[in-house]
Write a protein that holds these residues in place. Structure first.
Motif, PDB file in Angstrom:
ATOM      1  N   ALA A 250      17.413 130.501  34.181  1.00 19.77           N
ATOM      2  CA  ALA A 250      16.067 129.935  34.328  1.00 19.77           C
ATOM      3  C   ALA A 250      16.069 128.407  34.406  1.00 19.77           C
ATOM      4  N   PRO A 251      16.827 127.690  33.557  1.00 17.93           N
ATOM      5  CA  PRO A 251      16.840 126.231  33.686  1.00 17.93           C
ATOM      6  C   PRO A 251      17.347 125.756  35.041  1.00 17.93           C
ATOM      7  N   THR A 252      18.328 126.463  35.609  1.00 19.57           N
ATOM      8  CA  THR A 252      18.841 126.089  36.920  1.00 19.57           C
ATOM      9  C   THR A 252      17.800 126.325  38.007  1.00 19.57           C
ATOM     10  N   VAL A 253      17.171 127.495  37.985  1.00 22.03           N
ATOM     11  CA  VAL A 253      16.158 127.814  39.003  1.00 22.03           C
ATOM     12  C   VAL A 253      15.020 126.812  38.954  1.00 22.03           C
ATOM     13  N   LEU A 254      14.509 126.544  37.764  1.00 24.32           N
ATOM     14  CA  LEU A 254      13.386 125.621  37.635  1.00 24.32           C
ATOM     15  C   LEU A 254      13.823 124.177  37.903  1.00 24.32           C
ATOM     16  N   GLY A 255      15.054 123.845  37.538  1.00 22.63           N
ATOM     17  CA  GLY A 255      15.566 122.510  37.827  1.00 22.63           C
ATOM     18  C   GLY A 255      15.736 122.282  39.319  1.00 22.63           C
ATOM     19  N   LEU A 256      16.252 123.284  40.024  1.00 25.45           N
ATOM     20  CA  LEU A 256      16.403 123.172  41.471  1.00 25.45           C
ATOM     21  C   LEU A 256      15.046 123.126  42.170  1.00 25.45           C
ATOM     22  N   THR A 257      14.083 123.821  41.603  1.00 23.96           N
ATOM     23  CA  THR A 257      12.724 123.771  42.153  1.00 23.96           C
ATOM     24  C   THR A 257      12.170 122.353  42.055  1.00 23.96           C
ATOM     25  N   ARG A 258      12.459 121.667  40.949  1.00 21.86           N
ATOM     26  CA  ARG A 258      12.067 120.264  40.813  1.00 21.86           C
ATOM     27  C   ARG A 258      12.658 119.421  41.942  1.00 21.86           C
TER      28      ARG A 258
END
Length: 252
Positions: free
Chosen positions: A58-66
């Motif tokens: 989840a942190p990677t997915v949301l970080g990449l979305t940023r």
């Protein structure tokens, strides 16, 4: 009791101060990552089971979305170990929707060659062929998956790393396609939640994603979509695992 109280207050103050410093450092680090990861990249998250995307990435997915990445997801099983495959497919789509990945960018492979079973060794060549085809068809330039430890040591997780490693070492990925692997940590660090941030900053990694409080709530909502998997120990995992807030990753 008074000593314990003072220690708690001291810990709270230190944590608050550390987070204030992190807020400014994180913005600088994110800027560096944006350059390194090329804002707007087409990223493929490769997982083994429904719930891996929320439980570990989840942190990677949301970080990449940023960073304005176009994130797609390739899941190599329906999670049918307890004959719940159809339920878990729906849960995965719901979770991905919470994380910002639309159904059109989610591919679930429901094949007897890749069973959800830690006792079965997936064929490396079979995994690699499917993965490479998906990368080429969708013009992917960043692949994200597990490292050699698979975070939890699950053989299906490790099989994905083995296949990605083989493709990378043999130079079969398209030119310009990079690979990021999620760092496995020891059990103590795994359940330190945000307190693991200090160790994460002190240890070498290529990319570090840390969620804000709002994003942590979003990650938890995604995990709660997997109702069929929410046994008591997974509820504790949601509360204490650093993977619900922190992802440190390495490039191959």
């Amino acid at each position: 009791m008074e000593v314990v109280g003072l220690l708690c207050v001291l810990a709270a103050v230190l944590t608050w101060a550390f987070l204030c410093v992190w807020d400014s450092a994180e913005r600088m680090r994110t800027s560096e990552q944006a350059c390194l990861l090329r804002s707007g990249s087409r990223t493929l998250l490769v997982i083994a089971h429904p719930d891996d995307e929320a439980m570990f990435f989840a942190p990677t997915v949301l970080g990449l979305t940023r960073l304005k990445h176009r994130v797609s997801l390739l899941c190599f099983s329906a999670g049918n170990y307890y004959n719940q495959g159809e339920i878990r497919k729906k849960e995965l789509l719901q979770s991905c929707d919470v994380l910002g990945i639309p159904p059109s960018r989610v591919m679930i492979i429901d094949d007897s060659d890749f069973p959800d079973d830690p006792g079965v060794q997936w064929n490396t060549e079979g995994v690699a062929n499917i993965l490479l085809q998906h990368v080429e068809v969708n013009d992917i330039n960043l692949v994200v998956t597990f490292d050699a430890g698979g975070v939890s040591g699950h053989s299906n997780h490790i099989a994905l790393y083995t296949a990605v490693r083989a493709l990378h070492s043999e130079g079969k990925f398209p030119k310009g396609c990079s690979v990021l692997t999620l760092q496995s940590v020891n059990v103590l660090r795994k359940y330190l939640s945000l307190l693991d941030l200090l160790w994460s900053l002190l240890n070498t990694q290529d990319v570090l994603f840390v969620l804000t409080s709002e994003e942590v709530a979003q990650a938890k909502r995604a995990m709660y979509c997997h109702g069929s998997q929410l046994l008591w120990f997974r509820r504790l995992y949601i509360l204490f695992s650093r993977y619900m807030r922190i992802n440190s990753l390495h490039f191959l």
